[in-house]
Scaffold this motif. Structure first.
Motif, PDB file in Angstrom:
ATOM      1  N   ASN A 396       0.822  -1.204   0.000  1.00 53.26           N
ATOM      2  CA  ASN A 396       0.000   0.000   0.000  1.00 53.26           C
ATOM      3  C   ASN A 396       0.865   1.266   0.000  1.00 53.26           C
ATOM      4  OD1 ASN A 396      -2.636   1.193   0.129  1.00 53.26           O
ATOM      5  ND2 ASN A 396      -2.090   1.841   2.209  1.00 53.26           N
ATOM      6  N   LYS A 446      -3.931  -4.582  -3.246  1.00 56.33           N
ATOM      7  CA  LYS A 446      -4.487  -3.258  -2.950  1.00 56.33           C
ATOM      8  C   LYS A 446      -3.346  -2.308  -2.637  1.00 56.33           C
ATOM      9  CE  LYS A 446      -8.810  -5.205  -1.223  1.00 56.33           C
ATOM     10  NZ  LYS A 446      -9.714  -5.368  -0.070  1.00 56.33           N
ATOM     11  N   THR A 447      -3.120  -1.375  -3.523  1.00 52.49           N
ATOM     12  CA  THR A 447      -1.995  -0.445  -3.353  1.00 52.49           C
ATOM     13  C   THR A 447      -2.452   0.969  -3.039  1.00 52.49           C
ATOM     14  OG1 THR A 447      -1.993   0.033  -5.716  1.00 52.49           O
ATOM     15  CG2 THR A 447      -0.573  -1.769  -4.959  1.00 52.49           C
ATOM     16  N   GLY A 448      -3.700   1.280  -3.325  1.00 51.48           N
ATOM     17  CA  GLY A 448      -4.168   2.656  -3.145  1.00 51.48           C
ATOM     18  C   GLY A 448      -3.967   3.509  -4.386  1.00 51.48           C
ATOM     19  N   GLY A 450      -5.386   3.059  -7.122  1.00 52.20           N
ATOM     20  CA  GLY A 450      -6.653   3.109  -7.855  1.00 52.20           C
ATOM     21  C   GLY A 450      -7.349   4.454  -7.744  1.00 52.20           C
ATOM     22  N   ASN A 462      -9.776  -6.204 -10.465  1.00 48.44           N
ATOM     23  CA  ASN A 462      -9.141  -7.388  -9.898  1.00 48.44           C
ATOM     24  C   ASN A 462      -9.703  -8.612 -10.615  1.00 48.44           C
ATOM     25  OD1 ASN A 462      -8.987  -5.594  -6.987  1.00 48.44           O
ATOM     26  ND2 ASN A 462      -7.199  -6.648  -7.764  1.00 48.44           N
TER      27      ASN A 462
END
Length: 728
Positions: A396, A446-448, A450, A462
């Motif tokens: 993240n 989920k990395t942020g 997006g 996804n």
């Protein structure tokens, strides 16, 4: 009378000869050619013309090419001559070229050819072996096929030109690089330091590890530096340091990662110590304004049976090796950033298999760019780079790290996102457990990133896109042979590639792996007024897999419901003035650096201003300058399984063209695309194929029979008409 006629004929003949001579003279003066190929592969691009127009010092191309070579190399020589002629026509007065005769005539080498061959060797150009088929026999022949380019005191070369593919790109890139090198050297504020670390203690063990030539290294390096200094405008300072005599140098050795060998005490057969326990360091470090490159002088190899072996580096090419290191530290190439933090795919292949590593991409990228590693957890994005590559992050991003990326884009730069939808986790446990539970699991990443992308008008999902038009794997016989479709490797055909984008022209096919769809957000794109280009899509026979992920080709089947098939965008290019994600939001603060353990407040009274009391408000850009975003749903597009070593495959060309586009080098992207000659046939239906096949077999006889029937009917009709006339 007849004499006058003869005189008139001679006069006309002379007039024709004069006209032909005048036309040839005009052709020499007014050079012009017509290139009818669709990709203009025989014409210089605008970037090449601009490169030779802006020369500020004489540039000479010395060509060493053997005459009368067999096909296709004879065409290469002709193509090279024509191309250099076109460079010359479009250049200013500083461009010249010359062909040197290096051919062996009638089995004998004349004096001129011998001198020319020696000249070629002095530039590092040596003959290469080529295959020749004569009278049904395969023969091998040695031939010179290289060029040396001399620009001021700088010399560069292309040692072997065995194909015309990408030749213009190579020549123009080298001209640009030489120009940039001269500018960089003349603008240096400090001398470039070339420092040799050489421990004389190594001479004791050199015979024991078969390196008897080790003591000659300092002299050879110094000699190489003298030669290089002549080519580098005397901007090189050579230093020699001996860690054996000065133990304080060990800190430098560690800092620059110079190789250090350690050995135990060595005894003879009688048990007497012949060599004391010790250690020694050896290596070259090239330093310029804080940047450095380390060159190893000993190769270490682990060989079966023989164990660890040591070998001196090839000192015959040490000048070239040092020259490459100098080019890197003076930043001749344009800078490009590559994110190394947040679990991104390593650029140098650490910890990954050969197939999944990015070694080929890194090698191709380093030919044209100076790669700066970006660790957003430790530092900000460095200045001076125009494009940041983010490939396969799994962790993240904090708000401040997103702010860094956002503001980088707002400053008119480019960001390339290669984002994976899932992290593949292999089964754990012992061998027996893995045998019965050998399916990997896929965890959504989920990395942020997006929310940043949504603000700019794009999204990823996804999920994986699987396609019936895909790569087909040859199956071994024990599995029944034949071909197995690998649905997660979509084969992108010409009809699904956007050839309206300039750098995509001539790219007729692509392949990608484990890709998720990318979704352009039409309303948001229209709202912020940026330009959208979908670069390529899957076929109409593709479907989306978002749950119960399994990529095993043996266990994957297309869906039975036809409504689930459709084409999905797989890559997207956005261009324009993007609004900041943090516009009308709270600007995140840079986290304070954590103090290391044991680092306590000194307790001493300080005077003056306390730095922590100062505010450090970074300049915020709410509405950006024109920038570019590339988004695709797979980082495996950069892996060795897709990118080949030579960079000639269509997928490799696409990736490198994309990087050039994001760095504002569109002209170079177009130039590279010209080498793409892969032009697959359009697919036709089985009915059309059967019709064409049948027509080829039976069509001609049927036409002949029909023509004969028509002729017979016309004759019969003519007979009947004649009979009717005589019956009257």
């Amino acid at each position: 009378m007849s004499r006058n006629i003869k005189t008139g004929k001679y006069f006309k003949f002379l007039v024709y000869v004069v006209i032909v001579i005048l036309i040839n003279l005009a052709g020499i003066t007014i050079f012009s050619r017509v290139d009818l190929t669709s990709g203009k592969i025989y014409s210089l691009s605008e970037a090449s013309k601009e490169a030779v127009k802006t020369l500020s010092e004489p540039l000479t191309v010395n060509v060493f090419f053997t005459r009368d070579l067999p096909a296709p190399h004879n065409n290469t020589r002709r193509y090279l001559r024509d191309m250099l002629e076109e460079y010359s026509v479009n250049s200013n007065k500083y461009f010249n070229y010359r062909f040197y005769d290096v051919s062996v005539k009638e089995g004998d080498l004349n004096e001129e050819s011998r001198k020319n061959q020696q000249l070629a060797h002095s530039y590092g150009i040596y003959p290469v072996q080529i295959k020749n088929i004569e009278q049904d026999e395969v023969q091998f022949k040695k031939a010179y096929m290289g060029i040396a380019m001399v620009h001021g005191d700088i010399i560069d070369k292309i040692p072997s030109i065995t194909s015309t593919d990408g030749l213009e790109y190579k020549i123009t890139s080298k001209i640009e690089k030489m120009n940039d090198k001269i500018s960089a050297l003349l603008n240096l504020e400090e001398q470039i330091t070339v420092r040799l670390y050489y421990s004389t203690s190594l001479e004791k063990i050199a015979p024991e590890i078969n390196m008897e030539e080790l003591p000659q290294i300092p002299e050879k390096i110094e000699s190489a530096l003298e030669n290089l200094n002549d080519k580098y405008y005397s901007r090189l300072d050579f230093e020699k340091r001996n860690p054996t005599e000065d133990s304080s140098l060990e800190e430098e050795v560690s800092k620059y990662n110079v190789m250090t060998l350690r050995w135990p005490a060595i005894e003879d057969k009688s048990g007497n110590t012949t060599i004391e326990k010790g250690h020694g360091s050896i290596g070259i470090v090239v330093i310029n304004e804080g940047k450095y490159e380390t060159i190893e002088l000993i190769n270490v190899m682990n060989m079966p049976i023989f164990g660890t072996q040591y070998q001196l580096a090839d000192l015959s090419t040490i000048e070239e090796t040092i020259s490459e290191a100098i080019d890197n530290v003076i930043d001749i190439n344009k800078k490009i950033g590559y994110l190394t933090s947040h679990g991104s795919t390593p650029l140098k292949g650490n910890g990954t298999s050969r197939t999944n590593s990015l070694d080929n991409f890194n090698s191709l990228l380093s030919e044209s760019y100076s790669v700066s590693e970006v660790d957003l957890k430790q530092n900000d994005i460095p200045k001076g780079i125009d494009c940041l590559i983010i490939a396969g992050p799994k962790e993240n991003f904090s708000e401040y790290e997103l702010f860094e990326i956002d503001q980088f884009l707002m400053s008119g730069k480019s960001v390339a996102f290669f984002l994976d939808p899932f992290e593949q986790i292999e089964p754990s446990g012992n061998q027996m457990q893995r045998r019965y539970n050998n399916r990997p699991t896929y965890m959504p990443i989920k990395t942020g990133l997006g929310k940043l992308l949504s603000n700019y008008g794009a999204q990823t999902s996804n999920s994986y896109i699987l396609d019936e038009e895909c790569y087909e794997q040859n199956m071994p016989r024990r599995y029944g042979g034949g071909k197995q479709k690998v649905y997660f490797a979509p084969l992108i055909k010409n009809k699904n590639i956007n050839s309206n984008v300039e750098f995509m022209k001539n790219i007729k096919a692509l392949i990608t792996l484990k890709a998720s769809p990318v979704n352009p957000l039409k309303e948001r794109i229209e709202e912020i007024g940026v330009t959208e280009n979908i670069l390529f899509s899957s076929s109409e026979r593709s479907w989306e897999m978002s749950e119960g992920i399994t990529l095993n080709p043996m266990m994957t089947r297309p869906p039975q419901d036809p409504s689930k098939f459709r084409s999905y965008p797989l890559s997207l290019l956005l261009e324009g003035e993007f609004p900041s994600y943090f516009k009308n939001r709270e600007i995140p603060e840079k986290p304070a650096e954590e103090k290391e353990e044991g680092e306590e407040e000194s307790g001493e009274e300080t005077t003056g201003i306390n730095p922590t009391e100062l505010s450090n408000e970074k300049t915020f850009i709410a509405d950006g300058k024109p920038g570019k975003i590339f988004l695709t749903g797979s980082s495996e597009l950069l892996a060795n399984s897709i990118i080949d070593e030579t960079g000639k495959a269509p997928s490799s060309t696409f990736v490198m063209n994309l990087i050039d586009k994001l760095n504002g080098r569109e002209a170079y992207a177009s130039m590279r695309s010209k080498q793409q000659r892969f032009n697959p046939l359009d697919e036709t239906s089985s009915g059309s194929r059967a019709f064409v096949k049948t027509f080829n077999i039976a069509g001609l006889p049927v036409l002949v029979i029909l023509f004969g029937i028509i002729i017979w009917m016309r004759r019969e009709s003519k007979k009947r008409n004649i009979q009717r006339i005589f019956e009257k």
